[in-house]
Enzyme design. Structure first.
Site, PDB file in Angstrom:
ATOM      1  N   ASP A 199       0.817  -1.224   0.000  1.00 54.03           N
ATOM      2  CA  ASP A 199       0.000   0.000   0.000  1.00 54.03           C
ATOM      3  C   ASP A 199       0.844   1.266   0.000  1.00 54.03           C
ATOM      4  O   ASP A 199       0.449   2.279   0.579  1.00 54.03           O
ATOM      5  CB  ASP A 199      -0.961   0.030   1.208  1.00 54.03           C
ATOM      6  CG  ASP A 199      -1.771  -1.244   1.317  1.00 54.03           C
ATOM      7  OD1 ASP A 199      -2.268  -1.696   0.279  1.00 54.03           O
ATOM      8  OD2 ASP A 199      -1.882  -1.788   2.435  1.00 54.03           O
ATOM      9  N   LYS A 214       2.135   2.250  -5.152  1.00 50.63           N
ATOM     10  CA  LYS A 214       2.851   1.792  -6.347  1.00 50.63           C
ATOM     11  C   LYS A 214       2.052   2.047  -7.612  1.00 50.63           C
ATOM     12  O   LYS A 214       2.609   2.347  -8.660  1.00 50.63           O
ATOM     13  CB  LYS A 214       3.157   0.290  -6.237  1.00 50.63           C
ATOM     14  CG  LYS A 214       4.103  -0.057  -5.114  1.00 50.63           C
ATOM     15  CD  LYS A 214       4.335  -1.548  -5.006  1.00 50.63           C
ATOM     16  CE  LYS A 214       3.137  -2.316  -4.506  1.00 50.63           C
ATOM     17  NZ  LYS A 214       2.719  -2.020  -3.133  1.00 50.63           N
ATOM     18  N   GLY A 233      -4.293  -4.292  -4.412  1.00 45.97           N
ATOM     19  CA  GLY A 233      -5.347  -3.379  -4.842  1.00 45.97           C
ATOM     20  C   GLY A 233      -4.721  -2.047  -5.138  1.00 45.97           C
ATOM     21  O   GLY A 233      -4.062  -1.466  -4.294  1.00 45.97           O
ATOM     22  N   HIS A 234      -4.845  -1.595  -6.363  1.00 43.13           N
ATOM     23  CA  HIS A 234      -4.258  -0.326  -6.748  1.00 43.13           C
ATOM     24  C   HIS A 234      -5.369   0.670  -7.054  1.00 43.13           C
ATOM     25  O   HIS A 234      -6.193   0.417  -7.922  1.00 43.13           O
ATOM     26  CB  HIS A 234      -3.382  -0.484  -7.996  1.00 43.13           C
ATOM     27  CG  HIS A 234      -2.151  -1.285  -7.730  1.00 43.13           C
ATOM     28  ND1 HIS A 234      -1.407  -1.841  -8.728  1.00 43.13           N
ATOM     29  CD2 HIS A 234      -1.538  -1.606  -6.574  1.00 43.13           C
ATOM     30  CE1 HIS A 234      -0.378  -2.480  -8.190  1.00 43.13           C
ATOM     31  NE2 HIS A 234      -0.438  -2.356  -6.891  1.00 43.13           N
ATOM     32  N   GLN A 289       2.137  -5.936  -3.191  1.00 43.32           N
ATOM     33  CA  GLN A 289       2.507  -6.024  -1.770  1.00 43.32           C
ATOM     34  C   GLN A 289       3.810  -5.232  -1.528  1.00 43.32           C
ATOM     35  O   GLN A 289       4.101  -4.318  -2.260  1.00 43.32           O
ATOM     36  CB  GLN A 289       2.647  -7.477  -1.297  1.00 43.32           C
ATOM     37  CG  GLN A 289       1.331  -8.229  -1.209  1.00 43.32           C
ATOM     38  CD  GLN A 289       0.881  -8.806  -2.529  1.00 43.32           C
ATOM     39  OE1 GLN A 289       1.643  -9.434  -3.215  1.00 43.32           O
ATOM     40  NE2 GLN A 289      -0.367  -8.600  -2.879  1.00 43.32           N
ATOM     41  N   THR A 306      -8.447  -3.478  -0.912  1.00 41.31           N
ATOM     42  CA  THR A 306      -8.947  -4.825  -1.200  1.00 41.31           C
ATOM     43  C   THR A 306      -9.994  -5.262  -0.176  1.00 41.31           C
ATOM     44  O   THR A 306     -11.044  -5.773  -0.526  1.00 41.31           O
ATOM     45  CB  THR A 306      -7.772  -5.840  -1.226  1.00 41.31           C
ATOM     46  OG1 THR A 306      -6.882  -5.433  -2.253  1.00 41.31           O
ATOM     47  CG2 THR A 306      -8.242  -7.247  -1.497  1.00 41.31           C
ATOM     48  N   ARG A 316     -10.251  -2.833   5.255  1.00 37.50           N
ATOM     49  CA  ARG A 316      -9.813  -2.787   6.660  1.00 37.50           C
ATOM     50  C   ARG A 316      -9.020  -1.513   6.924  1.00 37.50           C
ATOM     51  O   ARG A 316      -8.237  -1.086   6.073  1.00 37.50           O
ATOM     52  CB  ARG A 316      -8.896  -3.980   6.974  1.00 37.50           C
ATOM     53  CG  ARG A 316      -9.599  -5.299   7.013  1.00 37.50           C
ATOM     54  CD  ARG A 316      -8.610  -6.420   7.306  1.00 37.50           C
ATOM     55  NE  ARG A 316      -7.725  -6.697   6.182  1.00 37.50           N
ATOM     56  CZ  ARG A 316      -6.772  -7.619   6.198  1.00 37.50           C
ATOM     57  NH1 ARG A 316      -6.561  -8.335   7.281  1.00 37.50           N
ATOM     58  NH2 ARG A 316      -6.022  -7.831   5.144  1.00 37.50           N
ATOM     59  N   LEU A 322       3.367  12.429   0.568  1.00 42.46           N
ATOM     60  CA  LEU A 322       4.097  13.379   1.397  1.00 42.46           C
ATOM     61  C   LEU A 322       3.154  14.458   1.936  1.00 42.46           C
ATOM     62  O   LEU A 322       3.324  14.938   3.054  1.00 42.46           O
ATOM     63  CB  LEU A 322       5.217  14.014   0.550  1.00 42.46           C
ATOM     64  CG  LEU A 322       6.246  14.834   1.308  1.00 42.46           C
ATOM     65  CD1 LEU A 322       6.978  14.003   2.349  1.00 42.46           C
ATOM     66  CD2 LEU A 322       7.264  15.444   0.343  1.00 42.46           C
TER      67      LEU A 322
END
Ligand code: IMP
Length: 431
Positions: A13, A16, A40-41, A225, A301, A304, A333
């Site tokens: 996360d 990427k 998940g992107h 990941q 994804t 949570r 940032l």
């Protein structure tokens, strides 16, 4: 021609997807090489938000080919759903645009059932998996009983494999976990139909990538990941079941390691983690809440909430070592804007007073350590509108430069907001 790998340096996360999306301009092929739909992107293009779990984020660009390598575990139902959703939003996905390795392993319904049943049985010791069947699918791959994409195209082989697997898996599901078993006939029918729909996309991805390279096309490998979720190098057993380090491009896409020209490490400006496992710089205070709220830190994804904490230089430096990272891409940032003081972790203190400069293999030792921090000044200015590095506030540059110096690699990109153009590009190896 360049071959660039993008990897996460923390626990996933890191953002990427945005970095890959930006780099895609200069690539002909964009390739996933490990993991599955546990990733998940979230991509923001204009006012539109896209969440992709399996399809490489380059799919949104014209004239690019996206590849799902053999090292990925593929849930065909999820892949087809993503293809349909993209089509509904006007992104056409013909066979020339999306290629699926014939050697990739397929996530079957029993993998998901076993993943969920095992986690439930572990209770408080659960890993906190995404419940997508990732681990059990990789287990079958290693046990040499997995179903591969090529098998979906051969009704006889598919039936035999499903029957043989279910004879064993149903035993575990019903007798050991007390869950419902699955019908071989139903699974067979569903997966045969998936195979028919996916058939035009099925390819020898390694051979196609080689041909693309020979023709001078640049490749972009999209890691999923993060380094510290790596099965070998991460905080085992609180890891995923694949190798997110850059070296796994070779095994997971069938591309020789000597082809790789650059490895970009994506670093979130603070740290997050979903699921269980040690996280030394985790914050259970107002600062952590700030990061969670401003950074919208909820899993793309599973939804949570992500655990949040200060930037851990030790984690990033180890990722640089493990993947041979040549440049850092710092994301989110802008989320830190407004915090008066920031902390940067540069080592760990063990219970008996020793100082560690890298993550130890023993989780017991790691969990008992205290982070050693350096305090840094925050910044108050809105940096989300800045596009030139020298225009960033001095304390912001000091934070970035401390990270780069500590990790031992230069900065390549700095993301100051979710939009594609909210980025300061210092060095783009695909430009
Ligand atoms: P699995 O990959 O579903 O088996 O989950 C194993 C661990 O990796 C859990 O802690 C998950 O939360 C974590 N994980 C898996 N994929 C991702 C990801 O894309 N981002 C962040 N964490 C992930």
């Amino acid at each position: 021609m360049a071959c660039v790998v993008v990897v996460g340096t923390q626990w996933g996360d890191e953002g990427k997807g945005k970095v890959v999306d930006l780099l895609t301009e200069g690539a002909r092929g964009i390739i996933r090489f490990q993991g599955g739909n546990n990733a998940g992107h979230t991509l923001v293009v204009g006012s539109e938000k896209f969440i992709l779990h399996l399809i490489p984020s380059g799919i949104l660009h014209e004239g690019k080919t996206c590849y799902i390598g053999n090292g990925v575990v593929v849930d065909p139902a999820v892949l087809l759903m993503e293809m349909d959703r993209l089509k509904d939003r006007g992104v056409a996905i013909g066979p020339e645009k999306l290629r699926l390795s014939d050697r990739a392993h397929v996530i079957m319904p029993y993998h998901k059932s076993l993943d969920i049943a095992r986690e439930k049985a572990k209770g408080a010791k659960a890993i906190g998996t995404t419940g997508r069947g990732i681990g059990p699918c990789y287990e079958d791959k290693a046990a040499r009983c997995g179903v591969r994409v090529v098998d979906l195209l051969d009704p006889e082989v598919l039936r035999q494999k499903i029957e043989a697997n279910l004879a064993e898996k149903n035993f575990w599901l019903t007798k050991y976990f007390g869950e419902d078993g699955l019908s071989a006939e139903k699974v067979y029918e569903d997966y045969l139909a998936f195979g028919q729909r996916l058939a035009p996309h099925v390819a020898d991805v390694s051979a196609e990538l080689d041909a693309l390279c020979q023709a001078g096309g640049s490749l972009l490998f999209e890691g999923a990941q993060g380094t510290h979720l790596d099965l070998d190098h991460g905080t085992y057993p609180y890891v995923t079941s694949s190798n997110p380090v850059a070296g796994s491009v070779s095994a997971g896409a069938g591309v020789g390691i000597t082809r790789i020209s650059d490895v970009l490490g994506v670093v979130k400006a603070y740290t997050t983690r979903v699921g269980g496992g040690p996280f030394l710089t985790e914050l259970d205070d107002e600062n952590g809440k700030w990061m969670q709220e401003k950074g919208a830190e909820f899993g793309s994804t599973t939804g949570r909430p992500r655990r949040c904490g200060w930037l851990d230089g030790v984690v990033v430096r180890q990722a640089v070592r493990l993947s041979g990272i040549t440049g850092l891409c710092v994301t989110k940032l802008d989320v830190l804007t407004g915090l008066p003081k920031l902390r940067f972790c540069l080592g760990y203190q063990t219970k008996d007073g020793r100082r560690l400069d890298s993550l130890p293999a023993s989780l017991a030792v790691l969990s008992s350590c205290q982070p050693i921090y350096e305090e840094m000044e925050g910044w108050q200015e809105d940096i989300s509108v800045i596009r030139q590095y020298q225009d960033l506030p001095a304390s912001c540059r000091a934070y970035l430069e401390r990270l780069a110096e500590f990790a031992g690699v230069p900065l390549s990109m700095i993301s100051v907001g979710p939009a594609r153009d909210a980025t300061i590009v210092l060095r783009n190896p695909l430009a």
